[in-house]
Design a protein around this motif. Structure first.
Motif, short mmCIF file in Angstrom:
data_model
loop_
_atom_site.label_atom_id
_atom_site.label_comp_id
_atom_site.label_asym_id
_atom_site.label_seq_id
_atom_site.Cartn_x
_atom_site.Cartn_y
_atom_site.Cartn_z
N SER A 285 -0.54 -0.39 -7.35
CA SER A 285 -0.44 0.72 -8.51
C SER A 285 -1.23 1.38 -9.16
CB SER A 285 0.45 -0.77 -9.41
OG SER A 285 1.41 -0.92 -9.48
N ALA A 286 -2.73 0.72 -8.28
CA ALA A 286 -3.71 0.77 -8.91
C ALA A 286 -4.10 2.22 -8.41
CB ALA A 286 -4.92 0.11 -9.09
N HIS A 287 -3.74 2.27 -7.03
CA HIS A 287 -4.29 3.70 -6.32
C HIS A 287 -3.30 4.59 -6.43
CE1 HIS A 287 -6.58 1.22 -3.68
NE2 HIS A 287 -5.46 0.18 -2.89
N VAL A 288 -2.44 4.11 -7.82
CA VAL A 288 -1.84 5.75 -7.88
C VAL A 288 -2.14 5.85 -8.70
CG1 VAL A 288 0.48 6.01 -5.87
CG2 VAL A 288 0.32 4.80 -8.31
N ALA A 289 -2.78 5.48 -9.92
CA ALA A 289 -3.31 5.08 -10.50
C ALA A 289 -3.29 6.89 -11.55
CB ALA A 289 -4.74 4.98 -11.23
N GLU A 290 -4.39 7.93 -10.63
CA GLU A 290 -4.53 9.40 -11.05
C GLU A 290 -3.19 10.06 -11.09
OE1 GLU A 290 -8.25 10.98 -8.98
OE2 GLU A 290 -8.47 9.56 -9.26
N GLY A 388 -2.48 6.16 1.52
CA GLY A 388 -3.40 7.39 1.73
C GLY A 388 -4.34 7.36 1.21
N ARG A 389 -3.56 7.31 -0.33
CA ARG A 389 -4.91 7.56 -1.90
C ARG A 389 -5.50 6.23 -1.79
NH1 ARG A 389 0.28 9.59 -1.85
NH2 ARG A 389 0.76 10.92 -3.58
N MET A 390 -5.66 5.68 -0.73
CA MET A 390 -7.32 4.21 -0.76
C MET A 390 -8.01 5.52 -0.43
SD MET A 390 -9.11 2.48 1.10
CE MET A 390 -10.68 1.71 0.28
N PRO A 416 -2.62 14.47 -1.19
CA PRO A 416 -3.79 14.23 0.39
C PRO A 416 -3.42 13.98 1.26
CG PRO A 416 -3.55 12.08 -1.23
CD PRO A 416 -2.14 12.69 -1.07
N ALA A 417 -3.07 15.66 1.43
CA ALA A 417 -2.17 15.30 2.97
C ALA A 417 -2.52 15.23 4.48
CB ALA A 417 -2.00 16.81 2.98
N ASN A 418 -4.66 15.41 4.32
CA ASN A 418 -5.52 14.99 5.33
C ASN A 418 -4.69 13.53 5.39
OD1 ASN A 418 -5.48 17.70 5.75
ND2 ASN A 418 -7.10 18.26 5.42
N ALA A 419 -5.47 12.51 4.66
CA ALA A 419 -5.87 11.57 4.57
C ALA A 419 -4.52 11.28 5.03
CB ALA A 419 -6.54 11.05 3.03
N LEU A 420 -2.67 11.49 4.44
CA LEU A 420 -2.29 10.73 4.78
C LEU A 420 -2.13 10.82 5.93
CD1 LEU A 420 -0.05 11.95 1.95
CD2 LEU A 420 -0.01 9.44 2.13
#
Length: 566
Positions: A285-290, A388-390, A416-420
């Motif tokens: 829930s924090a990682h998708v805050a943005e 992926g967001r982290m 964040p495609a590359n991180a995913l």
């Protein structure tokens, strides 16, 4: 009396909050409060963790693992979630914990928090999807192919060593699907997360009703077990631990007997891995805050409520199963037929599927087993989104090798495609390595690793929250005078589980793995990161941040519109 703010006004305030923290609104802010809750609830997934490790709980403590262990762990995890929720409301950023630690103390605390969280994220994505593949094969694909394709089907062998099994191949396909869905956009993930919530609740309700209405087995009569009693079912297992792994002359070489050879008090505490691994990943829930509207409040409630709701639904589910146990001898009383003995012994029979089919028959039991496999797939989708967001957030501040590539956001989809992609590949490789090195213990390896590293990160930020003051004026979700006492309880439990789950039960190699990871991180930190890592970076002044956002908005035109799912 002031009128309620419009959705656009709330988003503008969220973006302004993000600007004050130094970042541009690169990701697509469209998630409502329910969707934020849903991603953490889906990752906790009582139909994943509690199902995967039900065998483990029975092996170490019998019915006490579920009927006593679950409520006990719940109390401590609620304290951890509440403490984290407070800090989340002060710093609504992707990556969450890493940024919190950096701001509350300094960049070095942030760096260590990030790496502990990151290793845990790789492991939790690996563990969830590895287990999901097992259940998909066992409950759906194998019956449809009349057993031609199973978890043990040999797909790839190199030099006489089995590298890819049917389970790992299914996992690869599942990860590929999850990756595509995550790259396509947060709207898709948000909708599927909402479906996941209702899927979990509906099938838990149906399974519970079916067991009480139609179940044919009774725990005390058929399994011969007493409710609430600590009665380890593992009487046949034996395992050892060596360090370094595979060495002919190891520094450490220890041999251990089955769970039943331990004092019941010790065995019970080891069984708590069932509950504590289930309660992981709610930092999502924090990682998708943005990407969340009204992020300060929604992220905080998402963290706390995902644990609270899972606690109630999870206990009802576990109680229904545990009150209807059949004879467990095929699972834990023989090692002659791998199709019958428990996955705890690395056999093909999962306790929950066995319980459902023994009580409800192959038809209805098989349907419920398939529904559980689908729930695990939802869980994997959510875990990849969070992880992926982290990784993206840490890379945005140049905290990891390859950050220049990892921090790039898809202009078309604003994800964040590359991180995913990196998280997907890394999680799969970790599973392959765990399988090659540990064989049947692979699931125990990755679950222990994810629990320990994630909770190490949780513990750091809670400790910093309890020992610093600067963030208190920023929080909008507060525990008031209970803030510090609850934090102390949370820190206590993190320390306890660090000790408990570092102990290499079930023959896994998680302890050597964790020692190696810590040594590598120490080398990397002192040789490079301590000097080169700058901590959270300011992306630009207000005009520069606005210009970055205009570029993304222009590139995303025509991709989608309209209100996001709430």
């Amino acid at each position: 009396m002031s009128s309620p703010r419009s959705r656009d006004d709330v988003i503008k305030q969220d973006v302004a909050d993000l600007h004050r923290l130094g970042y541009a609104q690169e990701l697509f802010r469209s998630m409502g409060g329910f969707s934020n809750f849903a991603i953490s609830f889906s990752i906790i997934s009582i139909l994943t963790g509690a199902v995967i490790l039900y065998d483990y709980g029975q092996a170490w403590a019998g019915t006490a693992a579920m009927l006593i262990g679950w409520p006990l762990v719940t109390v401590f995890v609620l304290c951890i979630a509440a403490s984290m929720a407070e800090v989340a409301s002060a710093y609504p950023t992707a990556g969450g914990l890493y940024y919190w630690a950096s701001k509350m103390r300094n960049k070095d605390w942030g760096w260590w928090t990030a790496w502990f969280n990151l290793v845990g994220q790789f492991a939790i994505v690996a563990g969830i999807n590895f287990a999901a593949a097992f259940f998909i094969n066992q409950s759906i694909i194998s019956p449809l192919t009349d057993g031609a394709y199973t978890n043990t089907t040999e797909i790839l062998t190199l030099g006489g060593t089995l590298i890819i099994t049917g389970q790992l191949f299914t996992m690869a396909v599942l990860l590929a699907i999850e990756l595509i869905l995550n790259i396509v956009g947060i709207r898709v993930v948000a909708i599927l997360n909402q479906v996941s919530v209702w899927w979990h609740i509906a099938f838990v309700a149906l399974i519970v009703i079916a067991l009480f209405a139609l179940g044919t087995k009774d725990t005390t009569t058929d399994a011969g077990l007493s409710l609430f009693a600590i009665q380890p079912q593992d009487t046949l297992g034996s395992w050892d631990i060596t360090f370094p792994p595979g060495s002919e002359n190891p520094l450490i070489s220890l041999q251990f007997g089955p769970a039943s050879s331990y004092p019941v008090f010790v065995a019970f505490f080891f069984s708590l891995l069932l509950a504590n691994w289930t309660y992981t990943g709610y930092d999502a829930s924090a990682h998708v805050a943005e990407e969340t509207i009204s992020a300060r409040v929604a992220s905080a409630w998402g963290i706390f409520m995902s644990v609270a709701v899972s606690a109630v639904v999870g206990f009802i589910f576990l109680a229904a199963l545990t009150l209807h146990l059949p004879n467990l001898t095929p699972l834990f009383g023989q090692l002659d037929d791998p199709a019958l003995y428990s996955q705890y012994y690395f056999g093909d029979n999962a306790a929950v599927i066995y319980i459902l089919k023994e009580n409800l028959g192959d038809g209805l039991g098989g349907i419920f087993s398939g529904a559980i496999a689908i729930a695990m797939s939802f869980c994997g989708l959510s875990s990849l989104a969070s992880a992926g967001r982290m990784l993206f957030a840490f890379s945005r501040d140049d905290g990891i090798p390859g950050s220049g590539w990892l921090k790039k956001v898809s202009h078309r989809y604003r994800t964040p495609a590359n991180a995913l992609i990196a998280m997907t590949v890394g999680a799969f490789l970790l599973s392959v390595i765990a399988f090659v090195v540990g064989g049947g213990t692979a699931i125990v390896i990755v679950t222990a690793i994810s629990t320990i590293f994630l909770y190490a990160a949780y513990g750091i930020v809670i400790y910093l929250g309890a020992t610093t003051q600067g963030w208190l004026s920023e929080r909008v979700w507060s525990l008031g005078r209970w803030s510090k006492p609850i934090a102390v309880v949370a820190i206590f439990w993190v320390i306890v589980l660090m000790i408990l789950f570092s102990f290499p039960t079930s023959g896994n190699i998680s302890l050597p793995f964790m020692i190696i990871v810590l040594l590598l991180l120490l080398l990397y930190y002192f040789l490079f990161a301590r000097r080169s890592f700058k901590g959270p970076q300011i992306m630009g002044d207000m005009a520069e941040l606005t210009e970055i956002e205009r570029e993304f908005e222009h590139a995303a035109e025509g991709v989608g519109g309209g209100p996001a799912p709430a």
